[in-house]
Design an enzyme around this catalytic site. Structure first.
Site, PDB file in Angstrom:
ATOM      1  N   GLY A  85       0.824  -1.209   0.000  1.00 59.86           N
ATOM      2  CA  GLY A  85       0.000   0.000   0.000  1.00 59.86           C
ATOM      3  C   GLY A  85       0.853   1.252   0.000  1.00 59.86           C
ATOM      4  N   ASP A 145      -8.438  -2.198  -0.453  1.00 59.54           N
ATOM      5  CA  ASP A 145      -9.204  -0.959  -0.208  1.00 59.54           C
ATOM      6  C   ASP A 145      -9.437  -0.095  -1.452  1.00 59.54           C
ATOM      7  OD1 ASP A 145      -9.039  -1.794   2.385  1.00 59.54           O
ATOM      8  OD2 ASP A 145      -7.668  -0.238   3.056  1.00 59.54           O
ATOM      9  N   ARG A 183     -10.339   1.123   5.746  1.00 57.96           N
ATOM     10  CA  ARG A 183     -10.054   1.971   6.905  1.00 57.96           C
ATOM     11  C   ARG A 183     -10.374   3.445   6.646  1.00 57.96           C
ATOM     12  NH1 ARG A 183      -4.586   0.023   9.294  1.00 57.96           N
ATOM     13  NH2 ARG A 183      -4.500  -0.583   7.112  1.00 57.96           N
TER      14      ARG A 183
HETATM   15  O1  F6P Z   1      -5.649  -1.870   4.280  1.00 54.98           O
HETATM   16  C1  F6P Z   1      -6.231  -3.104   4.196  1.00 54.98           C
HETATM   17  C2  F6P Z   1      -7.065  -3.423   5.400  1.00 54.98           C
HETATM   18  O2  F6P Z   1      -7.689  -4.671   5.197  1.00 54.98           O
HETATM   19  C3  F6P Z   1      -8.099  -2.377   5.804  1.00 54.98           C
HETATM   20  O3  F6P Z   1      -9.257  -2.409   5.031  1.00 54.98           O
HETATM   21  C4  F6P Z   1      -8.304  -2.711   7.252  1.00 54.98           C
HETATM   22  O4  F6P Z   1      -8.746  -1.596   7.970  1.00 54.98           O
HETATM   23  C5  F6P Z   1      -6.947  -3.110   7.702  1.00 54.98           C
HETATM   24  O5  F6P Z   1      -6.250  -3.555   6.546  1.00 54.98           O
HETATM   25  C6  F6P Z   1      -6.932  -4.162   8.782  1.00 54.98           C
HETATM   26  O6  F6P Z   1      -5.621  -4.346   9.186  1.00 54.98           O
HETATM   27  P1  F6P Z   1      -5.113  -5.605  10.018  1.00 54.98           P
HETATM   28  O7  F6P Z   1      -5.214  -6.806   9.137  1.00 54.98           O
HETATM   29  O8  F6P Z   1      -3.716  -5.268  10.376  1.00 54.98           O
HETATM   30  O9  F6P Z   1      -6.038  -5.728  11.188  1.00 54.98           O
END
Ligand code: F6P
Length: 363
Positions: free
Chosen positions: A104, A152, A196
């Site tokens: 990202g 996302d 997010r």
């Molecule tokens: O950026 C990708 C994402 O899946 C977001 O949509 C989400 O908020 C976040 O990562 C969740 O992160 P983690 O897997 O670290 O909880």
């Protein structure tokens, strides 16, 4: 031959394996020595068994898999110079001066910083005797190509990020399942989807599933949203609909920038309409599972283009991102994209919603 390494960083996304596979195979095809770096930047910092030379067959049978088979991490060490110094040494020792970063915007920004710092890192390693003058000279420049892997679709500069299409498929499948049970009991469901800071998944899922209402962070509802929401839901029921679906992005906010949660919405619906209301939080099922055909092919196209870009780059060129623009694989300056992505976040923080939507719309 040219030393190229590929790694995945940040949250995994479906299609990353297809991208890794294409980088390895295109690199080998063009005569490069290609390496995997396992566990993202952490593997680069730790070195050792994390940096492995790839063969043609080492990437067989991965295109259909979800996640990233070479591992990913959100790495703290790489954010500090000592971590980047270790990473630089590990790369120089293997004569790797070309990196393909799949991640990202945070991961891509990190890659760019590494490139900018590269010669000062090498100077320091030379001064402490950790690398030789010859190693310093042969590895004088680091070239970087990025690819955006994220469910996302939150990166400005590409039409679709790798993983978004598969996540949408999963969401739609889940909503279809929920609709059947909601219909049976005449219930209202609030579905929380990922994203997010970006409402793309929520918005597109809402359109594709005939949802009644959607909450996204880029376009927060007016302060009287509970009233508007209830009116809409009641109207649908009055027309004979047996259920209601509301989609909420996990990053949804109101016009004050305060979170709007699924629980808050549920309370509004129950208090005002007395509807039997349930919440489903989809969570990481959106990131798991097998990649769609679109994401497999997108990963392959981007991966092949990334290697071509590295072969055509002059030493010390600005970092680029390979992206999809009108269904063409193109190369765009990495930092310009990162800046634009940050501009969306800044507009949202400043509550300039029109601006946020406009910036997103052109991404
Ligand atoms: O950026 C990708 C994402 O899946 C977001 O949509 C989400 O908020 C976040 O990562 C969740 O992160 P983690 O897997 O670290 O909880």
């Amino acid at each position: 031959g040219k030393g190229i390494a590929v790694f995945t960083s940040g949250g995994d996304a479906q299609g990353m394996n297809g991208a890794v596979r294409a980088v390895i195979r295109m690199g080998i095809y063009l005569g490069a020595k290609v390496y995997f770096i396992k566990e993202g930047y952490q593997g680069m910092v730790d070195g050792g068994d994390n940096v492995v030379e790839a063969s043609w067959s080492s990437v067989s049978g991965i295109i259909h898999k979800g996640g990233t088979v070479i591992g990913s991490a959100r790495c703290k060490d790489f954010r500090e110079r000592p971590g980047r110094l270790k990473a630089a040494k590990n790369l120089v020792k293997k004569n790797i001066t070309n990196l393909v970063c799949i991640g990202g915007d945070g991961s891509l920004t990190g890659a760019n910083l590494f490139r900018v710092e590269w010669s000062s890192l090498l100077d320091e390693l030379l001064s402490t005797g950790e690398i030789t003058k010859e190693e310093r000279d042969t590895c004088a420049y680091l070239n970087i190509v990025g690819m955006v892997g994220s469910i996302d679709n939150d990166f400005c500069g590409t039409d679709m990020t790798i993983g978004t299409d598969s996540a949408l498929h999963r969401i739609i499948e889940a909503i279809d399942a929920i609709v059947a049970t909601a219909y049976s009991h005449q219930r209202t469901f609030i579905m929380e989807v990922m994203g997010r800071h970006c409402g793309y998944l929520a918005l597109v899922a809402a359109l594709a599933s005939e949802a009644d209402f959607v909450f996204i962070p880029e376009w927060p509802p007016e302060p009287n949203w509970p009233e508007t929401l209830c009116k809409k839901l009641a109207q649908e029921r009055a027309m004979g609909q047996r259920l209601n679906i509301i989609i909420v992005a996990e990053g949804a906010i109101d016009r004050e920038g305060q979170p709007i949660t699924a629980e808050q919405i549920r309370k509004v619906v129950v208090d005002q309409l007395k509807q039997d209301t349930r919440i489903t939080v989809l969570g990481h099922v959106q990131r798991g599972g097998s990649p769609s055909a679109f994401d497999r092919i997108l990963g392959c196209r981007m991966g092949a283009e990334a290697v071509l870009a590295l072969f055509e780059m002059k030493p010390d060129s600005e970092a680029v991102v390979v992206s999809l623009d009108g269904n063409q694989a193109v190369r765009v300056p990495l930092m310009a994209c990162v800046e634009k992505t940050k501009a969306v976040a800044a507009a949202m923080a400043a509550k300039e919603w029109e601006k946020a939507v406009e910036l997103r719309g052109r991404s």
